[in-house]
Design a protein around this motif. Structure first.
Motif, mmCIF file in Angstrom:
data_model
loop_
_atom_site.group_PDB
_atom_site.id
_atom_site.type_symbol
_atom_site.label_atom_id
_atom_site.label_comp_id
_atom_site.label_asym_id
_atom_site.label_seq_id
_atom_site.Cartn_x
_atom_site.Cartn_y
_atom_site.Cartn_z
ATOM 1 N N HIS A 199 0.950 -1.043 0.021
ATOM 2 C CA HIS A 199 0.121 0.015 -0.031
ATOM 3 C C HIS A 199 0.883 1.206 0.162
ATOM 4 N N ALA A 200 2.099 1.366 -0.699
ATOM 5 C CA ALA A 200 2.899 2.184 -0.398
ATOM 6 C C ALA A 200 2.283 3.580 -1.345
ATOM 7 N N ARG A 201 1.381 3.238 -2.090
ATOM 8 C CA ARG A 201 0.755 4.421 -2.983
ATOM 9 C C ARG A 201 -0.081 5.372 -2.105
ATOM 10 N N VAL A 202 -0.629 4.878 -1.031
ATOM 11 C CA VAL A 202 -1.413 5.507 -0.044
ATOM 12 C C VAL A 202 -0.786 6.752 0.574
ATOM 13 N N ARG A 203 0.565 6.803 0.507
ATOM 14 C CA ARG A 203 1.378 7.810 0.936
ATOM 15 C C ARG A 203 1.153 9.153 0.439
ATOM 16 N N GLN A 204 0.580 9.094 -1.008
ATOM 17 C CA GLN A 204 0.311 10.327 -1.755
ATOM 18 C C GLN A 204 -1.135 10.590 -1.715
ATOM 19 N N ALA A 205 -1.981 10.115 -0.746
ATOM 20 C CA ALA A 205 -3.315 10.400 -0.653
ATOM 21 C C ALA A 205 -3.677 11.606 -0.038
ATOM 22 N N SER A 206 -4.876 12.127 -0.322
ATOM 23 C CA SER A 206 -5.412 13.392 0.236
ATOM 24 C C SER A 206 -6.629 13.130 0.749
ATOM 25 N N GLU A 207 -7.295 14.063 1.416
ATOM 26 C CA GLU A 207 -8.627 14.092 2.117
ATOM 27 C C GLU A 207 -9.658 13.876 1.018
ATOM 28 N N ARG A 208 -9.444 13.980 -0.217
ATOM 29 C CA ARG A 208 -10.251 13.440 -1.148
ATOM 30 C C ARG A 208 -10.374 12.020 -1.514
ATOM 31 N N ALA A 209 -9.388 11.275 -0.952
ATOM 32 C CA ALA A 209 -9.487 9.914 -0.869
ATOM 33 C C ALA A 209 -9.339 9.491 0.495
ATOM 34 N N PRO A 210 -10.486 9.703 1.416
ATOM 35 C CA PRO A 210 -10.430 9.372 2.698
ATOM 36 C C PRO A 210 -9.979 7.951 3.164
ATOM 37 N N ALA A 211 -10.458 6.856 2.349
ATOM 38 C CA ALA A 211 -10.097 5.532 2.853
ATOM 39 C C ALA A 211 -8.668 5.427 2.742
ATOM 40 N N GLU A 212 -7.975 5.798 1.484
ATOM 41 C CA GLU A 212 -6.549 5.607 1.256
ATOM 42 C C GLU A 212 -5.728 6.500 2.257
ATOM 43 N N LEU A 213 -6.383 7.372 2.696
ATOM 44 C CA LEU A 213 -5.338 8.521 3.683
ATOM 45 C C LEU A 213 -5.692 7.867 4.933
ATOM 46 N N LEU A 214 -6.644 7.177 5.427
ATOM 47 C CA LEU A 214 -6.776 6.448 6.665
ATOM 48 C C LEU A 214 -5.739 5.315 6.704
ATOM 49 N N LEU A 215 -5.780 4.398 5.730
ATOM 50 C CA LEU A 215 -4.790 3.581 5.668
ATOM 51 C C LEU A 215 -3.318 4.196 5.610
ATOM 52 N N SER A 216 -3.106 5.260 4.857
ATOM 53 C CA SER A 216 -1.610 5.620 5.278
ATOM 54 C C SER A 216 -1.493 6.020 6.712
ATOM 55 N N VAL A 217 -2.538 6.640 7.632
ATOM 56 C CA VAL A 217 -2.310 6.782 9.002
ATOM 57 C C VAL A 217 -1.803 5.764 9.587
ATOM 58 N N ALA A 218 -2.848 4.728 9.286
ATOM 59 C CA ALA A 218 -2.622 3.479 9.947
ATOM 60 C C ALA A 218 -1.442 2.768 9.858
ATOM 61 N N LEU A 219 -0.827 2.602 8.713
ATOM 62 C CA LEU A 219 0.339 2.132 8.321
ATOM 63 C C LEU A 219 1.578 2.993 8.639
ATOM 64 N N PHE A 220 1.544 4.328 8.405
ATOM 65 C CA PHE A 220 3.018 4.983 8.644
ATOM 66 C C PHE A 220 2.833 6.257 9.635
ATOM 67 N N GLY A 221 1.739 6.134 10.360
ATOM 68 C CA GLY A 221 1.709 6.901 11.729
ATOM 69 C C GLY A 221 2.064 8.455 11.556
ATOM 70 N N ALA A 222 3.009 8.958 12.349
ATOM 71 C CA ALA A 222 3.395 10.297 12.508
ATOM 72 C C ALA A 222 3.845 10.823 11.248
ATOM 73 N N THR A 223 4.640 10.079 10.421
ATOM 74 C CA THR A 223 5.065 10.772 9.100
ATOM 75 C C THR A 223 3.692 10.965 8.012
#
Length: 273
Positions: A209-233
């Motif tokens: 799911h490396a691609r979710v590091r580029q997600a914005s609030e327009r893609a909330p599901a991917e943005l939530l996944l990014s927070v879950a996997l990568f945390g503070a960054t």
């Protein structure tokens, strides 16, 4: 004739001698992979974002993910002085159990770190933790307690051996070997609760799911996944305004901001990660 030098105390000598064997025992207990997360031939169960947050950052990671889940759904907003509050009338249905528990205690604005004091939030967090323990992804608290009990013995060896050496001269075991064991013990102590299976799964999920590091609030599901996997960054780079205004990555102030909130447990639970 000079007075004979007193012998190194037997208990300290034995403790120094046992430091490395005890470290090996603690390492085996801590790093043994245990049972596999799923039966052979079956695909592992997909994890929810909150479970991924728990796997990545422990209780704190799960709480961060659940709060972002509420924010992206429009159920909470950041307010002044690094606090959050719920949006009255905003739907909380369909959210994770931990997100619903957090929403339930946000009847007044609170610092995100204070949400974990409430029994309802603690119970929801423990449910996530127990599920991952049963699946072999997190170390059980009982096993972690046993490991740290052994590590405490290892950590006690260097200061005792050093004091004995100052009082009586060098013992039969080089002091630097005891301190080296102490360093390895500290590394084991600070490891996250993830098992080796959990480490493998987290690395695989981050890679897939490396691609979710580029997600914005327009893609909330991917943005939530990014927070879950990568945390503070991910929080700093993809949700900078909410993270700063809510105080999500800061410690709560010493004095409570809302006195007499009621229904909270006063033990502050930290998490890992």
């Amino acid at each position: 004739m000079p007075a004979p030098r007193p012998a190194v105390p037997g208990a300290v000598n034995a403790l120094a001698a046992a430091a490395w064997p005890l470290l090996l025992v603690a390492s085996a207990m801590r790093l043994w992979p245990g049972r596999r997360p799923s039966a052979r031939g079956q695909a592992p169960r997909p994890l929810s974002p909150v479970e991924m947050g728990m796997l990545r950052g422990g209780e704190r990671g799960a709480g961060q993910t659940a709060l972002v889940e509420l924010y992206l759904a429009g159920s909470v907003e950041a307010t002044w002085q690094r606090t959050v509050r719920r949006q009255e009338g905003a739907p909380s249905r369909g959210r994770s159990e931990l997100a619903r528990a957090q929403y339930g205690v946000l009847h007044v604005k609170r610092h995100p770190g204070r949400l974990r004091r409430f029994e309802r939030v603690q119970q929801a967090t423990e449910a996530v933790s127990h599920q991952l323990e049963r699946e072999g992804l997190l170390l059980s608290r009982r096993r972690l307690f046993a490991v740290r009990a052994v590590l405490l013995t290892v950590l006690a060896a260097p200061p005792l051996a050093a004091l004995a050496g100052l009082a009586t001269g060098p013992g039969p075991y080089p002091t630097y070997l005891v301190f080296l064991a102490d360093g390895f013990a500290l590394l084991l102590w600070m490891r996250p609760r993830r098992t080796r299976h959990g480490d493998v799964l987290l690395h695989r999920l981050r890679r897939e799911h490396a691609r979710v590091r580029q997600a914005s609030e327009r893609a909330p599901a991917e943005l939530l996944l990014s927070v879950a996997l990568f945390g503070a960054t991910a929080l700093r780079e993809q949700l900078p305004r909410f993270t700063a205004e809510s105080g999500l990555l800061t410690r709560p102030p010493r004095e409570p901001m809302d006195r007499g909130g009621g229904g909270s447990g006063e033990a502050f639970a930290s998490c890992g990660g």
